[in-house]
Design a protein around this motif. Sequence first.
Motif, PDB file in Angstrom:
ATOM      1  N   GLY A  62       0.566  -1.405  -0.239  1.00 39.46           N
ATOM      2  CA  GLY A  62      -0.050  -0.385  -0.245  1.00 39.46           C
ATOM      3  C   GLY A  62       0.528   1.108   0.301  1.00 39.46           C
ATOM      4  O   GLY A  62       1.594   1.873   0.763  1.00 39.46           O
ATOM      5  N   THR A  63       0.550   2.116  -1.196  1.00 41.72           N
ATOM      6  CA  THR A  63       1.094   3.291  -0.766  1.00 41.72           C
ATOM      7  C   THR A  63       0.208   4.500  -0.152  1.00 41.72           C
ATOM      8  O   THR A  63      -1.219   4.600  -0.305  1.00 41.72           O
ATOM      9  N   GLN A  64       0.856   5.635   0.291  1.00 42.75           N
ATOM     10  CA  GLN A  64       0.499   6.982   0.772  1.00 42.75           C
ATOM     11  C   GLN A  64       0.841   7.380   0.146  1.00 42.75           C
ATOM     12  O   GLN A  64       2.745   7.875  -0.266  1.00 42.75           O
ATOM     13  N   GLU A  65       0.060   8.952   0.270  1.00 37.26           N
ATOM     14  CA  GLU A  65       0.957  10.127  -0.572  1.00 37.26           C
ATOM     15  C   GLU A  65       0.652  10.740  -2.020  1.00 37.26           C
ATOM     16  O   GLU A  65       0.910  11.438  -2.681  1.00 37.26           O
ATOM     17  N   GLY A  66       0.947   9.519  -2.593  1.00 37.12           N
ATOM     18  CA  GLY A  66       0.826   9.433  -3.973  1.00 37.12           C
ATOM     19  C   GLY A  66       0.063  10.112  -5.077  1.00 37.12           C
ATOM     20  O   GLY A  66      -1.170   9.703  -4.397  1.00 37.12           O
ATOM     21  N   LEU A  67       0.294  11.153  -5.557  1.00 37.40           N
ATOM     22  CA  LEU A  67      -0.744  11.212  -7.073  1.00 37.40           C
ATOM     23  C   LEU A  67      -0.272  11.054  -8.022  1.00 37.40           C
ATOM     24  O   LEU A  67      -0.037   9.935  -7.992  1.00 37.40           O
ATOM     25  N   ASN A  68      -1.742  11.328  -9.123  1.00 34.44           N
ATOM     26  CA  ASN A  68      -1.742   9.939  -9.762  1.00 34.44           C
ATOM     27  C   ASN A  68      -1.175   9.798 -10.462  1.00 34.44           C
ATOM     28  O   ASN A  68      -0.308   8.859 -11.295  1.00 34.44           O
ATOM     29  N   ASP A  69       0.087  11.280 -11.250  1.00 33.96           N
ATOM     30  CA  ASP A  69       1.411  11.069 -11.624  1.00 33.96           C
ATOM     31  C   ASP A  69       2.435   9.875 -11.925  1.00 33.96           C
ATOM     32  O   ASP A  69       2.879   9.849 -11.964  1.00 33.96           O
ATOM     33  N   GLN A  70       2.485  10.406  -9.955  1.00 31.04           N
ATOM     34  CA  GLN A  70       2.975   8.829  -9.245  1.00 31.04           C
ATOM     35  C   GLN A  70       2.948   7.685  -9.727  1.00 31.04           C
ATOM     36  O   GLN A  70       3.344   6.650  -9.636  1.00 31.04           O
TER      37      GLN A  70
END
Length: 278
Positions: A62-70
């Motif tokens: 799971g990831t947190q903070e990632g924006l769509n481009d990331q």
Amino acid sequence: MKNYIFCLLAIVLFSCSPKEQVQTFMTYNLRYNNPNDGENRWEVRKENVADLILNYQPDVFGTQEGLNDQITWLDSVLTNYSYIGVGRDDGKQKGEYCAIFYKTAKYNVIKQSTFWLSKTPEEISVGWDAALERICTYFLLENKETKQRFYVFNAHFDHVGNIARLNSSKLIFSKITEHNPENYPCVLMGDLNLLPETDPILYLSMQMDDSKGLAGESVSGAEGTFNGFKHDKTVTDRIDYIFISKGDAKVKEYKVIDDQVEERYPSDHLPVLVEMEL
């Protein structure tokens, strides 16, 4: 003779138990794509983030903070994974994600959803005294070979609101109970923005098992998980967690990955990696 044959069959069946029951889970705050981060900006470090994930090969992370481009970039380079998740600002692609990636060769997604950490979880909303919209994304996975099913919930708690963080813990556990009448094993992971001795974490620790506590002596890496891009300092603040529903797992290893590339961390958080048998 019959007893001998029975024992022999039992040994053979035990030795052939599917290895897929031992699985690895990771939680990783990516640090959002902030052009003002200078030498720590996403464009400089994204390859190091991807390399770390590929090196450890978690089954689910799971990831947190990632924006769509990331998130879409990671999806393009991590070709043996797919992901679920939405942006917290519009329930589509705007704002930070709590995306969950999984190995497509190993799992099928049975169902998935996202809710907001607020009084109106089914609506885009800010909860209680929180500073920002916060979300929890989850899915039900099925192991293609063993047919075992389990849930994964991935959350990012607010960094300001004390009431919001306690209520977020309570809301998530209530959602786990609501959506899991079959009592499948459930993994809860994320950046909870809280130290272990705080009330919201103590609440979750009463309802679920903290994977670090289940690991016994099989604990390695840094003590903390938030490094704040202070690459030469000891990391002591533990604010990222992986919980598991009570009695549903044997933890083989708990590791806070403090690997550096050219004496720099790939993100301002260290990922937590847990190997467990569900």
